[in-house]
Design an enzyme around this catalytic site. Structure first.
Site, PDB file in Angstrom:
ATOM      1  N   GLY A  70       0.794  -1.215   0.000  1.00  0.00           N
ATOM      2  CA  GLY A  70       0.000   0.000   0.000  1.00  0.00           C
ATOM      3  C   GLY A  70       0.829   1.269   0.000  1.00  0.00           C
ATOM      4  O   GLY A  70       0.490   2.244  -0.672  1.00  0.00           O
ATOM      5  N   THR A  71       1.925   1.280   0.740  1.00  0.00           N
ATOM      6  CA  THR A  71       2.752   2.488   0.806  1.00  0.00           C
ATOM      7  C   THR A  71       3.334   2.828  -0.560  1.00  0.00           C
ATOM      8  O   THR A  71       3.325   4.000  -0.978  1.00  0.00           O
ATOM      9  CB  THR A  71       3.878   2.311   1.842  1.00  0.00           C
ATOM     10  OG1 THR A  71       3.301   2.265   3.158  1.00  0.00           O
ATOM     11  CG2 THR A  71       4.867   3.470   1.784  1.00  0.00           C
ATOM     12  N   ASN A 156      -8.056   3.493   9.558  1.00  0.00           N
ATOM     13  CA  ASN A 156      -7.481   2.278  10.127  1.00  0.00           C
ATOM     14  C   ASN A 156      -7.594   2.216  11.644  1.00  0.00           C
ATOM     15  O   ASN A 156      -7.607   1.135  12.226  1.00  0.00           O
ATOM     16  CB  ASN A 156      -6.009   2.146   9.715  1.00  0.00           C
ATOM     17  CG  ASN A 156      -5.210   3.403  10.028  1.00  0.00           C
ATOM     18  OD1 ASN A 156      -5.569   4.495   9.610  1.00  0.00           O
ATOM     19  ND2 ASN A 156      -4.132   3.258  10.760  1.00  0.00           N
ATOM     20  N   GLN A 184      -7.943  -0.372   4.027  1.00  0.00           N
ATOM     21  CA  GLN A 184      -8.706  -0.945   5.134  1.00  0.00           C
ATOM     22  C   GLN A 184     -10.124  -1.350   4.756  1.00  0.00           C
ATOM     23  O   GLN A 184     -10.730  -2.182   5.430  1.00  0.00           O
ATOM     24  CB  GLN A 184      -8.761   0.043   6.311  1.00  0.00           C
ATOM     25  CG  GLN A 184      -7.464   0.168   7.071  1.00  0.00           C
ATOM     26  CD  GLN A 184      -7.069  -1.100   7.800  1.00  0.00           C
ATOM     27  OE1 GLN A 184      -7.861  -2.013   8.003  1.00  0.00           O
ATOM     28  NE2 GLN A 184      -5.808  -1.175   8.217  1.00  0.00           N
ATOM     29  N   SER A 204      -4.004  -3.303  -0.574  1.00  0.00           N
ATOM     30  CA  SER A 204      -2.880  -4.033   0.025  1.00  0.00           C
ATOM     31  C   SER A 204      -3.263  -5.488   0.201  1.00  0.00           C
ATOM     32  O   SER A 204      -4.359  -5.794   0.692  1.00  0.00           O
ATOM     33  CB  SER A 204      -2.505  -3.420   1.381  1.00  0.00           C
ATOM     34  OG  SER A 204      -1.482  -4.162   2.003  1.00  0.00           O
ATOM     35  N   HIS A 206      -2.059  -7.993   2.238  1.00  0.00           N
ATOM     36  CA  HIS A 206      -2.144  -8.660   3.537  1.00  0.00           C
ATOM     37  C   HIS A 206      -3.319  -8.192   4.382  1.00  0.00           C
ATOM     38  O   HIS A 206      -3.627  -8.806   5.407  1.00  0.00           O
ATOM     39  CB  HIS A 206      -0.818  -8.512   4.303  1.00  0.00           C
ATOM     40  CG  HIS A 206      -0.564  -7.161   4.889  1.00  0.00           C
ATOM     41  ND1 HIS A 206      -0.741  -6.892   6.225  1.00  0.00           N
ATOM     42  CD2 HIS A 206      -0.121  -6.014   4.326  1.00  0.00           C
ATOM     43  CE1 HIS A 206      -0.412  -5.636   6.467  1.00  0.00           C
ATOM     44  NE2 HIS A 206      -0.035  -5.086   5.337  1.00  0.00           N
ATOM     45  N   THR A 244      10.831  -7.227 -12.166  1.00  0.00           N
ATOM     46  CA  THR A 244      10.171  -8.513 -12.366  1.00  0.00           C
ATOM     47  C   THR A 244       9.082  -8.708 -11.316  1.00  0.00           C
ATOM     48  O   THR A 244       9.325  -8.550 -10.120  1.00  0.00           O
ATOM     49  CB  THR A 244      11.187  -9.665 -12.273  1.00  0.00           C
ATOM     50  OG1 THR A 244      12.180  -9.477 -13.290  1.00  0.00           O
ATOM     51  CG2 THR A 244      10.511 -11.004 -12.469  1.00  0.00           C
ATOM     52  N   CYS A 332       2.339   3.550  15.961  1.00  0.00           N
ATOM     53  CA  CYS A 332       3.523   2.970  16.602  1.00  0.00           C
ATOM     54  C   CYS A 332       4.741   3.175  15.711  1.00  0.00           C
ATOM     55  O   CYS A 332       4.674   3.008  14.503  1.00  0.00           O
ATOM     56  CB  CYS A 332       3.323   1.482  16.851  1.00  0.00           C
ATOM     57  SG  CYS A 332       2.059   1.122  18.083  1.00  0.00           S
TER      58      CYS A 332
END
Length: 393
Positions: A70-71, A156, A184, A204, A206, A244, A332
């Site tokens: 995502g970043t 988030n 999210q 994203s 994950h 790749t 965090c």
């Protein structure tokens, strides 16, 4: 670990079995840029995944650009080098809300003096009146005539869903482009790029049960294109992102997207029911606990809880010891809990914000997980009221 209650799905979703199987099958794949049979087989895996990711958000497969997450997708999108059709003049202003992910608040590849921060209301939604006023002011000032606006679909920390469709109308009326960070929201609520009015959208892997290290920037249509890629070289991803392709990760992302789309109609209501039960249980067991953003539209899986006098870092550790995995509502960095810019922007009192704990559910969350959390929260608040630190000896 099977006896623990994992309630931190907004941080990362456990890998779906479908994604794991797809990744294992793709580990021996060839280079998708090669023209031989092995290369063509790898290319087929990538394109199958591209179609699945596109389907999750109602886009055309050709408009999905795979990234490392995502970043990177946000950084790729937030550039003056965004073009609409033959109009390749650079975007000259970036507007973002005060509750965006750090990769968006940082402004991407815009200079700092070209980034405006928009306020949010006390319930955590972007202030549409402020957005309209800023767009109008930029037009009068003869600057920001080609604005790019970036807003997250759902926050988030709080889970509050933003008024994206209404914002899109304002942005497009001002001649701007709208980027939506849907990291999210995708897989939890309907996230159709056309219905929302987004021109670009970030996803994203994950967050929906795919692997870490893969994401996508989705374009509304072929008229929107990035003229200044972050990575240049071999011309992969139609020249938008060189390098790749990570075939195994992309295959897992695609399998997770397909599963998330299939589960959407049932998973959302089920999670909402458990979330409401959790909040009701907390309200009954620990009077004084506040659910931040409760009055606004929210993701069905997210509760941000705070109790006066409770410190988030203490609460997260105590809950972990009680067998419950949650996160601090604050950002965090290097393992240290810091002040939440999201809650500060909402006007949440600093002492209450310091104790915010995010509970986020997923498709496999059970009633037992919820009851485990409620019992642990009750004990935590009880120890607090007796003057304890909240951590069992």
């Amino acid at each position: 670990m099977s006896e623990r209650a994992y309630l931190d799905w907004n941080a990362t979703a456990p890998l779906r079995p479908q994604a794991r199987a797809a990744m294992l099958a793709a580990l021996d794949a060839g280079n998708p840029s090669s023209v031989h049979a092995e290369g063509r087989a790898a290319r087929a895996l990538v394109e199958e995944a591209r179609a699945a990711v596109a389907r999750l958000v109602g886009a055309a497969p050709r408009n999905v650009v795979f990234t490392s997450g995502g970043t990177e997708a946000n950084t790729l999108a937030l550039t003056p080098g965004l073009a609409v059709g033959p109009d390749t003049a650079p975007r000259d202003r970036l507007l973002v809300s005060a509750i965006e992910h750090p990769s968006v608040r940082a402004g991407g590849r815009f200079p700092t003096n070209a980034v405006d921060i928009l306020p949010v209301t006390s319930d955590g939604r972007v202030d549409l009146a402020a957005l309209a006023a800023r767009l109008a002011a930029l037009a009068v000032e003869k600057i920001g005539l080609r604005p790019l606006v970036s807003l997250m679909h759902a926050n988030n920390e709080t889970g509050v869903v933003q008024p994206i469709a209404a914002a899109a109308e304002l942005v497009h009326a001002a001649g701007g482009i709208l980027h939506v960070d849907a990291v999210q929201s995708a897989g939890k609520i309907p996230c159709d790029i056309g219905a929302l009015g987004a021109d670009l959208m970030t996803l994203s892997g994950h967050k929906i049960g795919g692997p870490k290290g893969v994401g996508a920037l989705v374009l509304r249509d072929a008229d929107i294109h990035v003229t200044a890629p972050v990575l240049t070289g071999g011309g992969q991803e139609r020249g938008t992102r060189a390098g790749t392709e990570n075939v195994a990760a992309i295959a897992g992302f695609g399998a997770a997207a397909l599963a998330a789309a299939q589960d959407l109609a049932t998973a959302g209501p089920a999670m909402a029911g458990l979330r409401d039960a959790l909040e009701a249980g907390v309200a009954a067991a620990a009077r004084g606990t506040v659910v931040i953003g409760q009055g606004a539209p929210r993701l069905p899986n997210t509760s941000l809880l705070a109790h006066p006098g409770l410190k988030a870092e203490t609460a997260v550790i105590a809950l972990d010891l009680a067998g419950v995995a949650v996160s601090s509502g604050a950002a965090c960095s290097s393992g240290k809990v810091g002040a939440s810019q999201v809650l500060a922007a909402m006007g949440v009192p600093a002492d209450l914000a310091a104790g915010a704990v995010r509970v986020s559910l997923g498709p496999t969350t059970s009633e037992r997980d919820v009851s485990t959390f409620v019992d642990a929260w009750k004990q935590l608040v009880r120890r607090l009221s007796k003057g304890g630190c909240g951590i069992a000896a």
